[in-house]
Design a protein around this motif. Structure first.
Motif, PDB file in Angstrom:
ATOM      1  N   ILE A 247      -9.182 -42.301 -27.287  1.00 41.61           N
ATOM      2  CA  ILE A 247     -10.102 -41.517 -28.113  1.00 41.61           C
ATOM      3  C   ILE A 247      -9.335 -40.268 -28.496  1.00 41.61           C
ATOM      4  O   ILE A 247      -9.049 -39.420 -27.657  1.00 41.61           O
ATOM      5  CB  ILE A 247     -11.405 -41.154 -27.370  1.00 41.61           C
ATOM      6  N   GLY A 248      -8.972 -40.173 -29.784  1.00 45.88           N
ATOM      7  CA  GLY A 248      -8.125 -39.072 -30.228  1.00 45.88           C
ATOM      8  C   GLY A 248      -6.765 -39.205 -29.576  1.00 45.88           C
ATOM      9  O   GLY A 248      -6.111 -40.236 -29.679  1.00 45.88           O
ATOM     10  N   SER A 249      -6.339 -38.172 -28.870  1.00 47.55           N
ATOM     11  CA  SER A 249      -5.059 -38.228 -28.169  1.00 47.55           C
ATOM     12  C   SER A 249      -5.257 -38.421 -26.665  1.00 47.55           C
ATOM     13  O   SER A 249      -4.315 -38.292 -25.896  1.00 47.55           O
ATOM     14  CB  SER A 249      -4.261 -36.948 -28.437  1.00 47.55           C
ATOM     15  N   LEU A 250      -6.477 -38.735 -26.242  1.00 46.44           N
ATOM     16  CA  LEU A 250      -6.773 -38.936 -24.826  1.00 46.44           C
ATOM     17  C   LEU A 250      -6.790 -40.426 -24.504  1.00 46.44           C
ATOM     18  O   LEU A 250      -7.257 -41.238 -25.298  1.00 46.44           O
ATOM     19  CB  LEU A 250      -8.132 -38.329 -24.477  1.00 46.44           C
ATOM     20  N   LEU A 251      -6.288 -40.763 -23.307  1.00 48.57           N
ATOM     21  CA  LEU A 251      -6.320 -42.156 -22.849  1.00 48.57           C
ATOM     22  C   LEU A 251      -7.231 -42.261 -21.633  1.00 48.57           C
ATOM     23  O   LEU A 251      -7.186 -41.425 -20.734  1.00 48.57           O
ATOM     24  CB  LEU A 251      -4.914 -42.631 -22.477  1.00 48.57           C
TER      25      LEU A 251
ATOM     26  N   LYS B 149      -4.780 -35.633 -34.909  1.00 47.86           N
ATOM     27  CA  LYS B 149      -5.331 -34.815 -35.976  1.00 47.86           C
ATOM     28  C   LYS B 149      -6.165 -33.720 -35.341  1.00 47.86           C
ATOM     29  O   LYS B 149      -6.926 -33.980 -34.414  1.00 47.86           O
ATOM     30  CB  LYS B 149      -6.225 -35.639 -36.897  1.00 47.86           C
ATOM     31  N   THR B 150      -6.012 -32.514 -35.854  1.00 42.53           N
ATOM     32  CA  THR B 150      -6.830 -31.408 -35.368  1.00 42.53           C
ATOM     33  C   THR B 150      -7.574 -30.803 -36.549  1.00 42.53           C
ATOM     34  O   THR B 150      -7.076 -30.796 -37.672  1.00 42.53           O
ATOM     35  CB  THR B 150      -5.981 -30.318 -34.687  1.00 42.53           C
ATOM     36  N   TYR B 151      -8.769 -30.327 -36.304  1.00 42.69           N
ATOM     37  CA  TYR B 151      -9.611 -29.730 -37.325  1.00 42.69           C
ATOM     38  C   TYR B 151     -10.106 -28.387 -36.817  1.00 42.69           C
ATOM     39  O   TYR B 151     -10.356 -28.223 -35.624  1.00 42.69           O
ATOM     40  CB  TYR B 151     -10.829 -30.617 -37.629  1.00 42.69           C
TER      41      TYR B 151
END
Length: 132
Positions: A10-14, A53-55
């Motif tokens: 999820i995003g950059s987390l595993l 990606k960062t927002y």
């Protein structure tokens, strides 16, 4: 305890596919990561080439300048344009206590010295000045 399913991303987390626990980042010399909850082993290569990606929004980072800007405004009555009018500072009049002083800034002294600010109360018309 090798398994064929890979970690959930999820995003950059595993996350561990067995128990759902967030997996630690591998250290430089680690080839595998063990889940702290269930002990399942995940290859460190699962973290390679993950796009991130960062927002953010302008309001996510408060600044002193932005909060000062909110204290200064041009008054507009009945939709008429504020062009040519002095800005309003949310300051208290020393004579009558009214909050809301119009002001003008002028450079009266030499360029290496601060400017002079002239205040005028919107309620009683009292005028004061300060040197910056």
């Amino acid at each position: 305890m090798a398994s064929t399913s890979r970690a959930h991303r999820i995003g950059s987390l595993l996350f561990c596919p067995a128990c759902g626990t967030l997996l630690d980042l591998p250290k430089d010399d680690q080839d595998e990561i063990a889940c702290n909850q269930c002990g399942r082993i995940e290859p460190a290569s699962s973290y390679e080439n993950l796009p991130t990606k960062t927002y953010s929004s302008p309001h996510a980072f408060p600044s002193p300048l932005r909060s000062k800007r909110a204290l200064v405004q041009n008054k507009v009555k009945d939709g008429e344009a504020a062009k040519g009018r002095d800005p309003i500072a949310q300051e208290k009049c020393q004579k009558c206590g009214h909050i809301g002083l119009s002001y003008k800034e002028m450079q009266l002294r030499s360029a290496d010295e601060g400017s002079t600010i002239f205040y005028k109360c919107l309620n009683c018309g009292d005028q004061t000045s300060t040197n910056n």
